[in-house]
Every structure is written in structure tokens, then in C-alpha cells.
Design a protein around this motif. Structure first.
Motif, PDB file in Angstrom:
ATOM      1  N   THR A  80       9.707  -1.503 -31.006  1.00  9.16           N
ATOM      2  CA  THR A  80      10.170  -0.100 -31.434  1.00  9.16           C
ATOM      3  C   THR A  80      10.988   0.484 -30.155  1.00  9.16           C
ATOM      4  O   THR A  80      10.686   0.275 -29.069  1.00  9.16           O
ATOM      5  CB  THR A  80       8.910   0.828 -31.610  1.00  9.16           C
ATOM      6  N   PHE A  81      12.283   1.258 -30.655  1.00 12.28           N
ATOM      7  CA  PHE A  81      12.981   1.755 -29.727  1.00 12.28           C
ATOM      8  C   PHE A  81      13.279   3.148 -29.544  1.00 12.28           C
ATOM      9  O   PHE A  81      13.299   3.830 -30.889  1.00 12.28           O
ATOM     10  CB  PHE A  81      14.551   0.976 -29.612  1.00 12.28           C
ATOM     11  N   LEU A  82      13.262   3.968 -28.433  1.00 10.83           N
ATOM     12  CA  LEU A  82      13.625   5.231 -28.337  1.00 10.83           C
ATOM     13  C   LEU A  82      15.276   5.424 -28.005  1.00 10.83           C
ATOM     14  O   LEU A  82      15.434   4.799 -27.116  1.00 10.83           O
ATOM     15  CB  LEU A  82      13.001   5.930 -27.168  1.00 10.83           C
ATOM     16  N   ILE A 129      21.599  16.359 -26.384  1.00 10.03           N
ATOM     17  CA  ILE A 129      21.024  14.946 -27.014  1.00 10.03           C
ATOM     18  C   ILE A 129      20.058  14.955 -28.099  1.00 10.03           C
ATOM     19  O   ILE A 129      19.078  15.752 -28.190  1.00 10.03           O
ATOM     20  CB  ILE A 129      20.251  14.455 -25.615  1.00 10.03           C
ATOM     21  N   LEU A 130      20.182  13.982 -29.015  1.00  7.84           N
ATOM     22  CA  LEU A 130      19.340  13.779 -30.050  1.00  7.84           C
ATOM     23  C   LEU A 130      18.356  12.543 -29.759  1.00  7.84           C
ATOM     24  O   LEU A 130      18.923  11.503 -29.436  1.00  7.84           O
ATOM     25  CB  LEU A 130      19.982  13.458 -31.456  1.00  7.84           C
ATOM     26  N   GLU A 131      17.046  12.825 -29.958  1.00  5.58           N
ATOM     27  CA  GLU A 131      16.133  11.570 -29.648  1.00  5.58           C
ATOM     28  C   GLU A 131      15.553  11.131 -31.218  1.00  5.58           C
ATOM     29  O   GLU A 131      14.984  11.967 -31.839  1.00  5.58           O
ATOM     30  CB  GLU A 131      15.066  12.107 -28.754  1.00  5.58           C
ATOM     31  N   VAL A 132      15.785   9.724 -31.295  1.00  4.72           N
ATOM     32  CA  VAL A 132      14.858   9.138 -32.490  1.00  4.72           C
ATOM     33  C   VAL A 132      14.460   7.985 -32.227  1.00  4.72           C
ATOM     34  O   VAL A 132      14.767   7.557 -30.922  1.00  4.72           O
ATOM     35  CB  VAL A 132      16.304   9.002 -33.566  1.00  4.72           C
ATOM     36  N   VAL A 133      13.475   7.464 -32.910  1.00  6.30           N
ATOM     37  CA  VAL A 133      12.773   6.369 -32.673  1.00  6.30           C
ATOM     38  C   VAL A 133      13.185   5.356 -33.791  1.00  6.30           C
ATOM     39  O   VAL A 133      12.802   5.740 -35.132  1.00  6.30           O
ATOM     40  CB  VAL A 133      11.025   6.649 -32.715  1.00  6.30           C
ATOM     41  N   ILE A 134      13.417   4.042 -33.401  1.00  8.78           N
ATOM     42  CA  ILE A 134      13.836   3.271 -34.334  1.00  8.78           C
ATOM     43  C   ILE A 134      12.947   2.016 -34.162  1.00  8.78           C
ATOM     44  O   ILE A 134      12.862   1.342 -33.326  1.00  8.78           O
ATOM     45  CB  ILE A 134      15.259   2.804 -34.424  1.00  8.78           C
ATOM     46  N   LYS A 135      12.716   1.429 -35.614  1.00  4.63           N
ATOM     47  CA  LYS A 135      12.016   0.021 -35.646  1.00  4.63           C
ATOM     48  C   LYS A 135      12.760  -0.858 -36.208  1.00  4.63           C
ATOM     49  O   LYS A 135      12.980  -0.705 -37.561  1.00  4.63           O
ATOM     50  CB  LYS A 135      10.734  -0.039 -36.039  1.00  4.63           C
ATOM     51  N   ILE A 144      21.822  -1.219 -34.975  1.00  3.16           N
ATOM     52  CA  ILE A 144      22.229   0.136 -34.334  1.00  3.16           C
ATOM     53  C   ILE A 144      21.994  -0.049 -32.896  1.00  3.16           C
ATOM     54  O   ILE A 144      23.010   0.774 -32.094  1.00  3.16           O
ATOM     55  CB  ILE A 144      21.174   0.860 -34.996  1.00  3.16           C
ATOM     56  N   ILE A 145      21.052  -0.743 -32.265  1.00  2.00           N
ATOM     57  CA  ILE A 145      20.794  -0.547 -30.936  1.00  2.00           C
ATOM     58  C   ILE A 145      22.157  -1.712 -30.114  1.00  2.00           C
ATOM     59  O   ILE A 145      21.628  -1.911 -29.049  1.00  2.00           O
ATOM     60  CB  ILE A 145      19.545  -1.276 -30.631  1.00  2.00           C
TER      61      ILE A 145
END
Length: 319
Positions: A80-82, A129-135, A144-145
Motif C-alpha cells: 500500500t502506497f501513500l 498537495i493532494l494525498e491519496v492512498v493506493i494499493k 501509477i507509482i
């Protein structure tokens, strides 16, 4: 439950209204645009029908897709990534609303079929800055990462059912209950509840994924956080709601979890206001593709745009 045409559209009254659905005669809110003879929308804002008539020769205001720089990527564990993304301030202003989300796709994708809805975790206005969490799981999210830039489209507003209850709660004892990755959209919820001078307590299910970054942000907001096994401690939760005269509950989890929490809340008082995370399939975010359409009380509803009563939604899911 009210009729489908009395459902509140998350875009109603915004700069994105009237939308393509209004022009095609499928407006979620306005019965006149759908060809009906009686106006019973109960809408108290600017008349959607009048706006439609005045804007017939004006292009629909559409959400823009913007190529944005990824400022930072941090692995939170368990794949999981921030992700912190630089986005235009004009978009950031709307992303602090409870239930806000964006559509994101990797830089190498040009087609909209690769857009994936991602809940807003938090926004940093000072640094844009927009902060999202992606798995990363499927083809839409895996890449995306891997790039320094991503396409971001938004803002969208319907990531929660019960937004009206969240915004109208004032000086109440409120309870926020979180489970798994759905805890991500809790920050905007808690911020709005605190702005309205509510007493906020957060319960997090310790039998599911817990994101330390969420805990840290909640602590910074000064709310009381309790980590508990919500299955084993059902009676404790019931007693807590009753003893503390809780008047509003937000449940952030998958449908089964939200149904479980609804049953607990209703066992105390079915009149307690309830809001839940929207875990439905969302594809285009505009109510056009039909992927989000569900049936509630015999009415077909576009769940990416229409606000649905939380209890009516959960009772319609055959969970």
C-alpha cells in the motif's frame, strides 16, 4: 425512502450543473428536465431547469484532466502506497469536502478507460498537495507509482452516502467507525465534524488493516481514538452509543461492515443519523456509463452522483 427524483445529486448547485444528464433528459434531481409535468424536486438552490434553459448554447462545464507531478511516494506496508501529488489550487479547494474523490491514471495511458476512482485522504493547501492512498492491484493502478507524473481528473463528490448529515451535524456527540482501507476518506469527515463543533470519537477495527498515517493525522486533529475488535466488542459499542447519547455515526468500510454497524446503531436507536462510505463500482464518475447503477426500493439510481439514504442502500444490497 423518497422517490428517486427526490435524491440529492452531489453535483447539484455546483459549477458542473447542469451536466450531460440534464441535457439528455436524465437529470437525477430535476423532474421537469426528464419530461415530467410536476416539479417535486424539493431543491432549494438555483433552479436546474432554468439554468438548463439559459445555458442551452453554452458548453457543459466538464471536469478537466490535468497532468500532475508526483511529489512523493511512500510505501506504507502490505503493498500500500501513500502518494503526494501536486495539483492545481483550483481543484484542491473542492477536494476538502467529505466524500471527495478523483479519477487517476498513469502518465502512459491516454484512454479514459484506465481512470480509477481514488478517495482523497488529505489536502495540503500551502503546498498544493493532494494525498491519496493506493494499493496497486489491476491494470488501472499497477503503473501509477512507476511514473513521476499522473493524470488527475476531478473533483468528484459522491464517495460517501449521507453527506448532508455530516455537514449538518452541529454540537453533537458523533462516532466515526473505521475498517480497512476505507479509513482513508475519514480525514475530511472528521475535519468537517470538528468544524461544526461536534464531539468526535473514532473507533478503528484492529482486526483489519490499520494505516499509521491515518492514526497520526487523527491524533493531530485532537480526536479520541480507540482501537478495538469490533466483532468481539459488539456489546461494548452498543453500550458506548447508548451511554454517550451518540446522535450521528459515520461508518467507513465495505458494505458488509457498514451493514454490521448499521444493525448495531439501529439496535440502540434507528433515528440516529448514519452516513457510510460509498463502496460501489464507479467508472466514469458522471452517471453516463451506467457501471454504478443500482436498484434501491425498485428505483434505478446512479450511485456515483446520487445521494442515497444509507439505511435504504444497505437494506437493498441483500447482504
Amino acid at each position: 425512502m423518497k422517490k428517486a427524483n427526490n435524491q440529492l445529486c452531489a453535483d447539484a448547485g455546483s459549477k458542473y450543473c447542469p451536466c450531460h444528464l440534464a441535457y439528455s433528459g436524465d437529470c437525477i434531481k430535476c423532474p421537469i428536465t426528464r419530461g415530467e409535468k410536476v416539479c417535486d424536486c424539493l431543491w432549494q438552490g438555483v433552479c436546474i431547469y432554468n439554468e438548463l434553459q439559459h445555458n442551452k448554447n453554452v458548453p457543459v462545464c466538464e471536469r478537466k484532466e490535468t497532468l500532475c507531478k508526483i511529489n512523493e511516494v511512500n510505501e506504507l506496508g502490505n503493498e500500500t502506497f501513500l502518494i503526494k501529488i501536486n495539483v492545481p489550487k483550483s481543484m484542491l479547494i473542492d477536494l476538502c469536502s467529505p466524500g471527495a474523490f478523483v479519477l487517476i491514471k498513469s502518465k502512459d495511458r491516454s484512454s479514459d478507460i484506465f481512470n480509477t476512482p481514488i478517495s482523497v485522504m488529505d489536502v495540503d493547501f500551502e503546498n498544493s498537495i493532494l494525498e491519496v492512498v493506493i494499493k496497486p492491484r489491476g491494470i488501472k493502478t499497477k503503473n501509477i507509482i512507476n511514473f513521476e507524473e499522473v493524470w488527475v481528473k476531478g473533483p468528484y463528490f459522491n464517495g460517501i452516502f449521507g453527506i448532508k448529515q455530516i455537514k449538518s451535524a452541529y454540537q453533537k456527540n458523533t462516532l466515526v467507525i473505521l475498517n480497512g482501507l476505507s479509513q482513508v476518506n475519514s480525514i475530511n469527515v472528521v475535519k468537517r465534524l470538528l468544524e461544526n463543533k461536534n464531539n468526535v470519537v473514532v473507533f478503528i477495527n484492529n482486526q483489519a488493516t490499520i494505516l499509521d498515517v491515518i492514526i497520526e493525522k487523527l491524533k493531530e486533529l485532537g480526536v479520541n481514538i480507540q482501537s478495538t475488535d469490533l466483532n468481539e466488542d459488539r456489546d461494548f459499542l452498543i453500550d458506548y452509543i447508548r451511554r454517550n447519547n451518540v446522535e450521528f455515526v459515520y461508518s467507513g468500510g465495505a458494505d458488509l461492515f457498514n451493514k454490521y454497524i448499521m444493525d448495531i446503531v439501529d439496535s440502540v436507536d434507528p433515528n440516529i443519523d448514519l452516513a457510510i462510505s460509498n463502496s460501489n463500482l464507479i467508472c466514469c464518475g458522471e452517471g453516463i456509463c451506467g457501471a454504478c447503477t443500482i436498484e434501491v426500493n425498485g428505483k434505478r439510481i446512479k450511485s456515483c452522483k446520487a445521494q442515497i439514504d444509507s439505511r435504504a442502500f444497505l437494506n437493498s444490497k441483500n447482504l
